[in-house]
Design an enzyme around this catalytic site. Structure first.
Site, PDB file in Angstrom:
ATOM      1  N   ASP A 114      -2.721 132.626  46.216  1.00  0.00           N
ATOM      2  CA  ASP A 114      -2.117 133.319  47.334  1.00  0.00           C
ATOM      3  C   ASP A 114      -0.644 132.697  46.635  1.00  0.00           C
ATOM      4  O   ASP A 114      -0.737 130.733  46.519  1.00  0.00           O
ATOM      5  CB  ASP A 114      -2.119 132.912  48.248  1.00  0.00           C
ATOM      6  CG  ASP A 114      -1.401 132.670  49.300  1.00  0.00           C
ATOM      7  OD1 ASP A 114      -0.453 134.412  50.043  1.00  0.00           O
ATOM      8  OD2 ASP A 114      -0.906 131.430  49.801  1.00  0.00           O
TER       9      ASP A 114
ATOM     10  N   GLU B 111      -2.664 139.408  45.211  1.00  0.00           N
ATOM     11  CA  GLU B 111      -1.805 139.801  46.652  1.00  0.00           C
ATOM     12  C   GLU B 111      -0.646 140.844  44.960  1.00  0.00           C
ATOM     13  O   GLU B 111       0.074 140.434  44.456  1.00  0.00           O
ATOM     14  CB  GLU B 111      -0.613 138.891  47.356  1.00  0.00           C
ATOM     15  CG  GLU B 111      -0.033 140.085  48.418  1.00  0.00           C
ATOM     16  CD  GLU B 111       0.067 138.617  49.706  1.00  0.00           C
ATOM     17  OE1 GLU B 111      -0.072 139.770  50.498  1.00  0.00           O
ATOM     18  OE2 GLU B 111      -0.629 138.439  49.933  1.00  0.00           O
TER      19      GLU B 111
ATOM     20  N   ASP C  35      -1.270 128.271  53.406  1.00  0.00           N
ATOM     21  CA  ASP C  35      -1.988 129.041  52.220  1.00  0.00           C
ATOM     22  C   ASP C  35      -3.732 129.765  51.888  1.00  0.00           C
ATOM     23  O   ASP C  35      -3.940 130.260  50.953  1.00  0.00           O
ATOM     24  CB  ASP C  35      -1.259 128.321  51.770  1.00  0.00           C
ATOM     25  CG  ASP C  35      -0.244 128.375  51.268  1.00  0.00           C
ATOM     26  OD1 ASP C  35       0.751 130.006  52.096  1.00  0.00           O
ATOM     27  OD2 ASP C  35       0.344 127.314  50.946  1.00  0.00           O
TER      28      ASP C  35
END
Length: 382
Positions: free
Chosen positions: A195, A279, A362
């Protein structure tokens, strides 16, 4: 698989003059090729081929008074300039037809005399001496700082002069696809989500935090001072040239520190994990916001491209999770979308779900990214 190995080179004063002539000739041939194709398009004629341009802009041009100085340098980098022009036009047309993946490519433009210059030599124009020197046609033997050995025989070398006046030799080598493959790591603990963020550069499995080094922010005051000094120098003066180099050196140092740090983080992540799930961020869109400078400094695009490339070469699984997947908003315990969402909730670092679970923002996002990546990876299995 093709890789680049880059080394610092130290040309002598006569060799620097010969390289300057080569850079200028390469730029001239490229611009002549662009002008010839633009002229053909304006007149409704078919584009001249690379072979036709080779005869017209190199062989025949050397016999004219206007371009006689092209004979002073090797023909090899001049021919590569024509091939670069052809490749640029091919990318432009493929982009128009939708055949090229990625951002739209524009038509080639005329090259200007800039502070960064380059010339490429193929096997016909260079060789490696037994004493470790690099021979370039019509330039001579260059002293190379061999920081590591070449993994294979190079197929080409590009000589680069940076804006700070340093010279580098960038070799292209070809390796087997499995030449850099690492031993596989078994077990579920060898899979991690990543992340990315600005407060912390990244959070990986187990809530481990990779701190954001913020290299540009650390060097920003030095850069501002150097830029103020540059703005006060008279244009065209020697002092302005010295001030420009000082600014370029600060940019170069910042870039080198960032690149070194990114490579080390990528090597660590690839070496410790068999599967990496990230991501698929729209970095270009984030560069339009208030945090654009911080996003630039974090260099997420460079990090992800390096990570994907190294993972493929090492035999690791690399999966991108859709950017619209609610990794931050979703509770990793019950799956409810009760977490922080949108720009207004960026300051929320911890939150409690309706199910009673308490999450770090996170760390929770990393768990959701990892699970979604595992689902996507399983869906692609035969």
């Amino acid at each position: 698989m093709q890789l680049r190995y880059t080394y610092r080179v130290y040309p002598t004063a006569p060799q620097r003059s010969a390289l300057a002539r080569t850079f200028g000739c390469v730029r001239t041939v490229f611009n002549d090729a662009v002008a010839a194709r633009r002229r053909a398009y304006a007149e409704g004629l078919p584009f001249p081929s690379t072979a036709q341009l080779d005869k017209l802009l190199i062989t025949a041009a050397k016999r004219t008074p206007e371009r006689a100085w092209l004979a002073e340098v090797s023909t090899v980098p001049l021919q590569q300039a024509l091939r670069d022009c052809h490749a640029a036009y091919r990318n432009f047309f493929d982009s128009l037809k939708g055949k090229r993946v990625g951002a739209k490519a524009g038509p080639p433009k005329f090259k200007l005399r800039s502070n960064r210059q380059a010339a490429r030599f193929t096997r016909n124009g260079f060789s490696l001496r037994a004493n470790g020197r690099l021979y370039l046609a019509k330039i001579g033997d260059l002293r190379v700082a061999w920081s590591r050995g070449l993994a294979a025989e190079p197929t080409s070398v590009t000589i680069i002069k940076t804006s700070t006046g340093k010279y580098f030799a960038s070799f292209v080598i070809a390796l087997e696809d499995d030449a850099q493959r690492l031993e596989p790591i078994a077990g579920p603990e060898a899979e991690t989500g990543i992340d990315l963020g600005l407060k912390d550069f990244a959070v990986v499995r187990g809530g481990k935090v990779i701190e954001n080094p913020r290299f540009f922010k650390r060097m920003e005051r030095q850069l501002q001072k150097a830029q103020r000094q540059l703005s006060r120098k008279r244009k065209g003066s020697a002092n302005r040239a010295k001030a420009r180099v000082k600014v370029a050196k600060i940019h170069e140092r910042t870039r080198n520190m960032r690149e070194d740090w990114l490579h080390k983080q990528v090597m660590t992540l690839v070496g410790e994990n068999q599967a990496l799930f990230v991501e698929d961020l729209c970095v270009k869109g984030l560069l339009r916001g208030r945090a654009a400078k911080s996003v630039h400094d974090a260099a997420w695009s460079s990090f992800l491209s390096k990570l994907e490339s190294k993972a493929a070469r090492a035999g690791r699984n690399f999966v991108r999770v859709d950017r619209f997947f609610p990794s931050t908003q979703m509770c990793s315990a019950c799956g409810a979308l009760t977490g922080p969402a949108g720009l207004s909730d960026l300051g929320i670092r911890a939150w409690a779900c309706e199910c009673g679970a308490t999450h770090d923002r996170d760390a929770n996002a990393e768990i959701n990214i990892r699970r979604e990546g595992q689902r996507l990876a399983a869906a692609t299995l035969p």
